[in-house]
Design a protein around this motif. Structure first.
Motif, short mmCIF file in Angstrom:
data_model
loop_
_atom_site.label_atom_id
_atom_site.label_comp_id
_atom_site.label_asym_id
_atom_site.label_seq_id
_atom_site.Cartn_x
_atom_site.Cartn_y
_atom_site.Cartn_z
N ASN A 196 0.78 -1.27 -0.05
CA ASN A 196 0.01 -0.14 0.00
C ASN A 196 0.87 1.21 0.03
O ASN A 196 1.00 1.98 0.93
CB ASN A 196 -1.01 0.13 1.23
N GLY A 222 -0.07 1.94 -6.30
CA GLY A 222 -0.52 0.75 -5.56
C GLY A 222 -1.80 0.29 -6.44
O GLY A 222 -2.11 0.67 -7.41
N TYR A 224 -4.86 -2.19 -5.05
CA TYR A 224 -6.29 -1.75 -4.39
C TYR A 224 -7.44 -2.47 -4.85
O TYR A 224 -8.21 -2.67 -3.73
CB TYR A 224 -6.52 -0.33 -4.24
N TYR A 275 -4.65 -8.21 -5.49
CA TYR A 275 -4.31 -7.61 -4.01
C TYR A 275 -5.07 -8.32 -2.97
O TYR A 275 -4.59 -8.17 -1.57
CB TYR A 275 -4.44 -6.19 -4.25
N GLU A 281 -3.53 -9.24 0.66
CA GLU A 281 -3.96 -8.72 2.18
C GLU A 281 -4.32 -9.83 2.92
O GLU A 281 -4.09 -10.03 4.09
CB GLU A 281 -4.94 -7.61 1.77
#
Length: 603
Positions: A55, A72, A74, A79, A83
């Motif tokens: 990020n 980034g 997102y 992604y 995460e």
């Protein structure tokens, strides 16, 4: 209101396990050089470093420019998978650390980190992503609304060196890719029947139209190359101007045009007429999650709704007292109209509004030492909201500065539809958004190097917004609201937060319409239609966030009353405020344990 960057993407805390009650911001020396503590601190550092790499824009907001050549991702499945994997790895590493062997301070940090990561992992579940990922931007917290200011030359992105400018161009190219990914995500939602409300789509179209209307050299994105700092050669200036114009003309503008065409021609025809999550597939599950994540408490929508109704009734009684005090003979509803429409309660000009906020700031600063011993180093700047986003912005907002104070915090006031910005309540707005509200709480957390990074720079809405609303209650102690109309403005702001409990749950759990919500706000306060509309459309765009203010403030007020009762003459507001503020934004349960321990130690 804090300015947010990504929709449904904030670091979230909630009530942790039973605590020992030690203060989390104890001196670093308190952390014994034990193996468990060292492993915990390493986990925090490693997790934070990995998060910044995933990020990079978060790093820029901190003033960390190591990853500034990237914007980034997102919004892609990759992604979300990264995460999710990071959260699971962090929880596994945390489980391998023996909590019982940690210092009391690190036990609290352990609990907060565990809950934060668990809640983050929950947000990445397939069930919630099926609702959130396919609605990647909205008119209130959408990236398209925040990124121009970020890259304008007056935002978080610095422009001090040639490298800064070149990194900005690279981020712009990432931004073009991101815009096209939004379209892909929205199309996925069209296939599954999860789409934005029609009014949100129309607002986004208006926002894109405003940015397209700027052209190239009038674009907010062109701002950094209108003026250069010393040390950048004439040749580099010319090159950077040409390259910036090119990326706007050949990249951003065409991407905006594609996005607008998609929204207008494909998405708007299938957008839903309902505005609440209750009318969306999977919306009930998402709203329950958003209530918990924003308040840090496992509250039910109906309980929140009833609390709001009781608070509205209490504040209404206080308003009636002010109406009688100033000698107004009409009803309270008529008094609302009087305050809303009489020219004497309207700003003379945008310049007058600016100057008045500077005057209010000076008056507050003179009284701050009576209530606060812990002060931030970062200065506060007062600025008007930029024209390209003022129509859908609130009357005031705050953007944090950098931890080292090189970029100040900013209190933004809104001059759009100037007649609607009635003057009662200006003092309260400054207390909330500026000093001692958001600016104190966020700056002190960032500046506290004794805290792990996820606590310095993370937060939960109940604490962040709860503190800012609590700051409004210090009006008498800080010499504000001596005029009954300003006091009524303070009650009006408190009423706004109480109405939010009613209206947000009304929209997202009870199926209220947009107009029904606006009418409720107009009939219970002196808020203007422009602000009421912006507020309601904000609740539609970011469900649950508005609940946190009252829940957090009521918790802090309850703890303060407890401390005053138990400590009697030993109670010092400066010490109490330091205890609340010196630990970052804690979940309500963690804060309560900390204050109880402080009361016991002080006695």
């Amino acid at each position: 209101m804090m300015i947010r960057t990504l929709r449904f993407a904030a670091i979230l805390f909630a009530t942790a396990a039973p605590l020992t009650g030690a203060a989390i911001a104890a001196a670093p020396a308190e952390r014994a050089a034990g193996q468990a503590d060292a492993r915990l601190l390493k986990l925090f550092a490693d997790s934070d470093e990995a998060s910044l790499r995933r990020n990079p824009i978060n790093a820029i907001y901190r003033g960390d420019m190591r990853f500034a050549d990237r914007l980034g991702d997102y919004v892609t499945n990759r992604y979300f998978a990264e995460e999710r994997a990071a959260a699971r790895a962090d929880l596994a590493a945390l489980k391998r650390i023996d909590r019982a062997k940690l210092t009391p301070t690190d036990q609290i940090a352990y609990d907060v980190f565990r809950w934060q990561t668990q809640l983050s992992l929950k947000s990445l579940s397939p069930e919630l992503l099926a609702v959130t990922a396919v609605q990647p931007v909205d008119h209130f917290s959408g990236f398209h609304n925040n990124y121009p200011g970020f890259a304008s030359g007056g935002g978080a992105a610095p422009f001090r060196t040639v490298e800064d400018y070149e990194n900005n161009l690279k981020r712009h190219r990432d931004y073009v890719v991101m815009i096209d990914r939004w379209i892909e995500r929205f199309r996925e939602g069209m296939k599954t029947g999860v789409v934005e409300p029609r009014l949100v789509v129309n607002n986004m179209i208006d926002q894109i139209d405003m940015q397209l209307g700027q052209g190239v050299e009038g674009s907010t994105f062109y701002g950094p190359v209108k003026h250069f700092p010393e040390g950048i050669s004439a040749a580099d200036q010319a090159r950077l101007q040409a390259e910036t114009a090119a990326v706007i003309r050949d990249g951003i503008i065409p991407a905006y045009q594609r996005f607008r065409t998609f929204l207008k021609s494909e998405y708007l025809p299938v957008a839903r007429d309902s505005v609440g999550l209750v009318g969306l597939k999977g919306g009930d599950r998402l709203y329950a999650y958003l209530i918990e994540s924003n308040t840090t408490l496992p509250l039910k929508a109906e309980d929140v709704h009833q609390l709001g109704l009781s608070e509205v009734a209490r504040i209404t009684a206080e308003m009636e007292k002010i109406r009688a005090q100033v000698g107004y003979k009409g009803s309270l509803a008529e008094f609302f109209v009087y305050l809303r429409d009489d020219p004497k309660f309207q700003p003379e000009s945008a310049a007058w509004l600016r100057d008045e906020y500077f005057r209010i700031g000076k008056r507050v600063d003179a009284r701050i030492p009576e209530q606060f011993s812990l002060l931030p180093r970062s200065p506060l700047e007062i600025k008007a909201v930029e024209p390209y986003r003022e129509k859908t912005e609130a009357g005031g907002s705050y953007q944090q500065g950098t931890p080292d104070g090189s970029r100040p915090g900013v209190f933004y006031y809104n001059t759009y539809d100037l007649k609607s910005r009635t003057t009662p309540g200006m003092e309260t707005l400054y207390l909330h958004e500026g000093v001692p509200g958001h600016h104190f709480q966020i700056s002190l957390a960032q500046e506290n190097k004794a805290l792990p990074a996820f606590m310095r720079f993370g937060g939960n809405t109940a604490f962040v917004e709860g503190w800012a609303l609590y700051a409004e209650t210090l009006w008498k102690d800080l010499g504000m609201e001596t005029d009954p109309y300003q006091r009524f403005g303070g009650l009006s702001d408190e009423m706004l937060r109480a109405m939010r409990l009613v209206v947000d749950t009304g929209i997202h759990a009870k199926g209220w319409s947009r107009d029904q919500a606006i009418d409720y706000m107009l009939s219970h306060s002196n808020i203007g239609r422009t602000d009421a509309t912006a507020e309601v459309e904000r609740y539609i765009a970011i469900p649950g966030q508005a609940l946190a203010y009252k829940i957090g403030a009521l918790t802090i007020l309850r703890l303060k009353a407890r401390a005053q009762k138990e400590l009697g003459p030993k109670f010092d507001p400066r010490a109490f405020h330091a205890q609340v503020l010196d630990s970052g934004a804690l979940p309500m349960g963690v804060l309560e344990a900390k204050i109880d321990a402080w009361i016991k130690a002080t006695k």
